[in-house]
Scaffold this active site. Structure first.
Site, PDB file in Angstrom:
ATOM      1  N   GLY A 131      36.047  47.106  53.125  1.00 25.54           N
ATOM      2  CA  GLY A 131      36.795  46.094  53.860  1.00 25.54           C
ATOM      3  C   GLY A 131      36.461  44.689  53.423  1.00 25.54           C
ATOM      4  CD1 TRP A 164      46.580  43.077  51.258  1.00 25.04           C
ATOM      5  CD2 TRP A 164      47.938  44.832  51.511  1.00 25.04           C
ATOM      6  NE1 TRP A 164      47.844  42.589  51.512  1.00 25.04           N
ATOM      7  CE2 TRP A 164      48.696  43.652  51.685  1.00 25.04           C
ATOM      8  CE3 TRP A 164      48.576  46.065  51.630  1.00 25.04           C
ATOM      9  CZ2 TRP A 164      50.055  43.675  51.967  1.00 25.04           C
ATOM     10  CZ3 TRP A 164      49.923  46.078  51.917  1.00 25.04           C
ATOM     11  CH2 TRP A 164      50.642  44.902  52.073  1.00 25.04           C
ATOM     12  CD  GLU A 371      37.980  46.283  43.006  1.00 21.41           C
ATOM     13  OE1 GLU A 371      36.895  45.687  43.107  1.00 21.41           O
ATOM     14  OE2 GLU A 371      38.473  46.947  43.938  1.00 21.41           O
ATOM     15  N   GLY A 372      40.501  41.596  41.811  1.00 17.71           N
ATOM     16  CA  GLY A 372      40.708  40.286  41.208  1.00 17.71           C
ATOM     17  C   GLY A 372      41.954  40.258  40.350  1.00 17.71           C
ATOM     18  CB  SER A 373      45.135  38.404  40.745  1.00 16.68           C
ATOM     19  OG  SER A 373      44.669  37.075  40.546  1.00 16.68           O
ATOM     20  CG  ASN A 375      47.968  34.551  37.516  1.00 18.16           C
ATOM     21  OD1 ASN A 375      48.257  34.759  36.347  1.00 18.16           O
ATOM     22  ND2 ASN A 375      48.883  34.386  38.457  1.00 18.16           N
TER      23      ASN A 375
END
Length: 401
Positions: A131, A164, A371-373, A375
């Site tokens: 979470g 999410w 886990e981090g976009s 961009n």
């Protein structure tokens, strides 16, 4: 506890290839023939999770004295890749049952927490969730974090929401990130290990038709949820460090899963281009489709090198935050191009529920964000190259803490 000691991995090349063969056979014989029935049933595939636990799929990062195999990061990448190749939604457990939950407990938990949860997670006797993200921000989970934990004697009272959160509605235990000191920014974040049957914990399924039925995502609500201080992972205020190590390892599994999905796109495209005819010729003879297939072949080769370079660095005891971020970004881009090309090659059939092509498209895009976009990865990679913010700095601080 802060045990960031690397695993003493001893898996030989033969053992790693044998593991790949086992996972590939499981995907071919146990997963792919059942996909349609599983999707139609719409139930969480707990049985498959248990089968994977019995095969040791989730325990490669856990030492033998904790119930795992200790085979290491390359083994983790192999299993992640092969499960995503078989069917993307069923590879979600490689984060939750192998990396971001049990490995985080192994690295940051007390002996009591490790004994209680780790072996049961990697065997899939119990299920975990992570979470971190909230409705107001995913990548900016620190700046957007509104979930708070207030000390009350020997307990903390937690209020807030998360969004999410994969598998939360079926999970038995959750790692929850909260602000214990809202004024201290990242130094005010703490992590808690919370059983999901704790009063005040509520999960609500978020329907995502485009992702199918086998990887549920959820919103979480915490209403005056009281948890003992002994549920904390690490010390108060160390939640940011806990999260950074979890994301490092999570990025590797996402990169490996994207690689497996890219291979699935390539193989499906090759098979279809060799069978489908148009204008009296196999469509694989058309120049544009040849170009698309060639690009996939080359990019799979390049992506494979990046994923396994990061895995082998971790196995050697090196810090590979930069390499896992590079792999996660590049393979995510490759995967999206491959999925798009596959949809174009299949034409109208890409939208049929009888084929997994639309699932490939949607998961390729999803994993660009997880886990981090993409961009964010580009910014991190550029700042590191410029020497402004070295990507390994957080991992180095954690290792030396």
């Amino acid at each position: 506890m802060n045990d960031m000691t690397p695993l003493a991995t001893s898996a030989s090349r033969e053992e790693l290839e044998a593991l790949r063969d086992v996972m590939r056979d499981f995907g071919k014989n146990e997963i792919r023939p059942r996909i349609r029935d599983l999707e139609l049933a719409g139930e969480f595939p707990r049985e498959i999770y248990r089968q994977l636990g019995e095969l040791g799929a989730y325990g490669t990062m856990i030492p033998e004295n904790m119930g795992g195999s200790g085979m290491g990061f390359e083994a983790l990448a192999i299993v992640s890749e092969e499960l995503a190749y078989a069917y993307p939604p069923l590879s979600a457990g490689m984060n939750l049952q192998a990396a971001t939950v049990p490995l985080t407990i192994r690295n940051w938990g007390t002996p009591e927490q490790i004994e209680k949860y780790v072996a049961k997670l990697i065997s899939a006797e119990i299920l975990g969730c992570n979470g971190m993200s909230e409705p107001d921000g995913g990548t900016d989970f620190l700046g957007a974090m509104r979930t708070v934990a207030v000390r009350d004697g020997d307990d903390y009272i937690i209020n807030g929401t998360k969004m999410w959160i994969t598998n939360a509605n079926v999970a038995d235990v959750a790692i929850i990130y909260c602000k214990t000191d809202p004024k201290a920014k990242h130094k005010g974040v703490s992590a808690f290990l919370v059983p999901t049957d704790t009063p005040g914990f509520a999960a609500s399924r978020v329907k995502c038709r485009v992702l199918g039925n086998l990887m549920p995502t959820n919103g979480l609500t915490f209403t005056d949820m009281r948890v003992p201080a002994s549920c904390m992972l690490g010390a108060e205020g160390e939640g940011f460090k806990v999260a950074m190590t979890a994301m490092d390892f999570g990025r590797l599994t996402v990169a490996a899963r994207s690689l497996g999905l890219t291979r699935a796109c390539l193989d499906a495209s090759l098979e279809y281009a060799d069978l489908r005819t148009a204008f009296g010729e196999k469509i694989g003879s058309f120049q544009m489709i040849k170009h698309q297939l060639a690009d996939m072949v080359v990019e799979v080769a390049a992506a494979t090198e990046l994923v396994y370079k990061a895995a082998r660095m971790y196995d050697a005891g090196d810090i590979a935050t930069r390499e896992s971020s590079i792999a996660k970004y590049y393979v995510g881009e490759v995967c999206n191009r491959a999925a798009q090309a596959t949809a174009e090659i299949f034409g109208g059939y890409a939208f049929s529920d009888e084929l997994p092509i639309s699932i490939y498209l949607n998961f390729a895009k999803l994993w660009q964000t997880g886990e981090g976009s993409a961009n964010l990865q580009r910014i991190l990679i550029a700042d590191d190259a410029l020497g402004w913010k070295l990507m390994d700095r957080h991992a180095q601080k954690v290792r030396n803490a």
